[in-house]
Design an enzyme around this catalytic site. Structure first.
Site: not given
Ligand code: NOJ
Length: 671
Positions: A360, A362, A441-442, A460, A466
């Site tokens: 992961h 982010e 995601h985003e 996503e 979520e």
């Molecule tokens: C938003 C993402 O859509 C989600 O899946 C993730 O857990 C959080 N950000 C943290 O990265």
């Protein structure tokens, strides 16, 4: 003076026309002789250069046809037919320093795409696009399903359904799906977005939409140089909403696979240390409630191994999540685990159990921080046997931080801007070199890249599940997932993260719940296509709902065929898909807040086979508001003459596995 060049779809149903009227280019579209798009503008205006939208002559026009069938390495269908007629118009200015441009139309039976090509030439090299002039002058649009562009939440929004004239925003995102007054369905999007910025659509008078490219922070739309091919502007045309879902126009307009043998790209299901953070049970950051500890990771791995789930995503494993991480993306390290997470031990434990860890990353919008670490992170991941990575770009749009070489913040960019389009392509290509597949995601929206880069598996790019656990925002209403298949999902697979089986969790999120039934959560695995599909809930909740969980365990994520049995946008949809690797079919049917009974004729089944349908239906008293859990599981013999009656509760759904009958299950007709 007006000249016209016409090109028809292979079946003759769609007609696109290029028009040059006193040197000004236009195009129009008809469907079965009815105008769908009235003559509409084409061309560009530039910063520091004359517009490229007038004073043209056609120097050549060439027709071509193409017809091939290609095989997806993974997907919602195995084979896709790419069959179109092409018109390629070469335009040249009649000015003293003439510039050149091509406009290419590809007309399919299910719609069309057109793009601009700016070849290498003397009088056009580097340029800054001020406006892409493309317009879509639609005939009578009854309603459109839209989400506004330029919002803090980017594309994570609920859909509105209104006529175009009632859109009170500057622009809306694509895919923009519309119903015309005569009952036809249209969706405008783009294909093969590269070295350019994302298309949004600005509503003008009289059902006209204008291209509104998401700008750089200085207002320029695209910074480019020749040669450049713009993304395709796509218009899917269908007589039923379901035909939009089975149109593969966007994929066809992308280049074939550039990665060669992609047997290392593997569809499948995953669980994760994830929902616990969204509910606030765990934290991403280091501390007493840290989710990504070695011990907890092993618990998830054990659960995955017990049930044969191939992958586990672990979020919050790396340093940088302290002090409102959404604001300090530059603190993230993608190679340094927290002290209570032994990444070597976890990944080797996973390997010993036949489970893969999903990495992961982010960024919180600090994309340079990721780019600097990309090679090191992928090298580490690969060494640890991690070959799927989930990326994230949480940032209140426009908040992609751009720093200069000295580390000074120079601008904040939009998530859909060219800066991030280029970044996404860099991540995809770098990941491919390491044989790493991606979930984003985003993300920048999907425009069909998975055909060219099959490692770009899912994203996503919508208001995902979520939001049902968000302390800040309301969750998703029952009709949301009945809109997505006809809108966002025309762009490509979605990582919606379905499979929440404990639908109400007041002790963690008093203001939230899943607004749907248990059966609907199961049906989403079929309805919302994704090659990587999460079983999003906590392991302990699956143990509590063991019978329902069986469907999640059984349902594949890779298909040889997809059919839509029926659907109305925002009301309901029923989809069946055939497993890529067996003779099994799966049916998913979902409804909005209204209960309904839908007929599902099983005429798609093999004529010579007897099957058993394992049905996961809303129980008689199920209702998303009052009683979302009742689930009736039954087994019935079926064949291609069977029509099932699907009874869906308000906010409900139905999920069915249809498998060939075992010898002792085959019923011999009397006599
Ligand atoms: C938003 C993402 O859509 C989600 O899946 C993730 O857990 C959080 N950000 C943290 O990265």
């Amino acid at each position: 003076m007006t000249s016209r060049w016409v090109v028809f779809s292979p079946d003759g149903g769609i007609q696109a026309e290029f028009i040059l009227n006193n040197g000004i280019p236009y195009y129009s579209v008809r469907y079965r002789h009815r105008p769908v798009i009235r003559p509409s503008k084409l061309g560009f205006t530039f910063e520091h250069a004359e517009p490229l939208n007038r004073n043209f002559r056609v120097s050549a026009a060439r027709y071509d046809s193409f017809n091939e069938t290609w095989t997806q390495p993974w997907g919602e269908v195995r084979e896709i037919r790419n069959h179109y007629n092409e018109l390629r118009v070469a335009l040249e200015e009649t000015t003293p320093s003439p510039r050149r441009m091509f406009i290419i139309f590809r007309v399919y039976n299910d719609g069309l795409g057109f793009r601009y090509e700016l070849p290498e030439q003397d009088h056009l090299s580097h340029f800054e696009i001020k406006r892409e002039e493309t317009e879509f002058a639609l005939t009578d649009v009854e309603v459109a399903w839209w989400i506004p562009a330029y919002q803090k939440l980017y594309t994570e929004l609920l859909y509105h359904v209104t006529p175009l004239r009632s859109i009170p925003y500057r622009a809306v995102h694509t895919p923009l799906t519309m119903k015309m007054a005569d009952g036809l369905y249209l969706s405008i999007h783009e294909a093969e977005l590269s070295r350019y910025s994302t298309l949004t659509l600005m509503p003008l008078e009289n059902n006209t939409l204008a291209a509104d490219l998401i700008p750089w922070s200085d207002g320029v739309k695209v910074k480019g140089s020749t040669p450049l091919k713009t993304p395709w502007r796509t218009i899917q045309i269908a007589e039923t909403p379901g035909d939009l879902i089975t149109s593969y126009l966007i994929l066809n307009l992308n280049e074939p696979n550039r990665l060669g043998d992609v047997s290392w790209v593997q569809p499948g299901k995953y669980i994760g240390i994830w929902w616990g953070m969204h509910l606030g049970i765990y934290t991403w950051s280091y501390g007493p409630r840290h989710g990504a500890t070695t011990e907890n990771a092993k618990r998830y791995i054990d659960f995955a191994a017990k049930y044969g789930i191939p992958m586990v995503v672990i979020e919050g494993w790396n340093i940088g999540w302290e002090n409102d991480w959404t604001k300090h993306g530059e603190n993230f390290s993608f190679t340094t685990p927290y002290p209570d997470y032994d990444i070597v031990e976890v990944t080797s434990y996973a390997a010993s159990k036949g489970v893969k860890i999903i990495g992961h990353m982010e960024t919180a919008g600090a994309i340079q921080n990721l780019e600097r670490q990309l090679e090191a992170a992928f090298t580490l991941f690969k060494k640890l046997g991690i070959d799927v990575v989930k990326t994230g770009y949480v940032s209140p749009d426009p908040a992609l931080k751009r720093f200069d070489d000295q580390g000074n913040l120079i601008s904040m960019e939009w998530l859909g801007g060219q800066y991030n389009v280029d970044h996404h392509r860099k991540v995809i290509e770098t990941a491919a070199r390491y044989q790493i597949s991606l979930i984003a995601h985003e993300p920048v929206k999907d425009t069909g890249e998975r055909r060219t880069y099959p490692n770009m598996m899912t994203r996503e790019g919508a208001r995902g599940q979520e939001f049902d656990a968000s302390a800040e925002y309301a969750g998703n209403p029952p009709d949301h997932t009945t809109i997505l298949p006809f809108t966002r999902m025309l762009a490509g697979p979605i990582d919606y993260t379905p499979g929440i089986v404990r639908l109400i969790y007041r002790e963690f999120r008093p203001g939230n719940r899943v607004r749907g039934t248990l059966a609907k959560q199961l049906a989403l695995y079929v309805v919302l296509y994704s090659p990587l599909q999460m079983a999003a809930d906590l392991p302990e909740n699956y143990e509590q709902q063991r019978a329902a969980f069986q469907f999640i365990l059984d349902v594949p994520t890779d298909w040889q065929d997809t059919k839509v049995l029926g659907g109305e946008i925002g009301d309901y949809v029923t989809i069946v898909r055939k497993d890529r690797n067996s003779e099994e079919w799966y049916l998913g049917s979902i409804t909005d807040e209204h209960g309904r009974t839908l007929a599902a004729p099983l005429a798609f089944l093999d004529p010579d086979k007897a099957y058993v349908a394992e049905i996961y239906a809303d129980g008689p008293s199920a209702d998303w508001r009052t009683n979302p859990y009742p689930l009736t599981i039954s087994k019935v013999p079926v064949d291609r003459s069977t029509t099932l009656q699907l009874r869906l509760a308000p906010g409900g759904g139905q999920a069915i596995r249809i498998r060939p009958a075992a010898v002792d299950e085959i019923q011999v007709p009397p006599g």
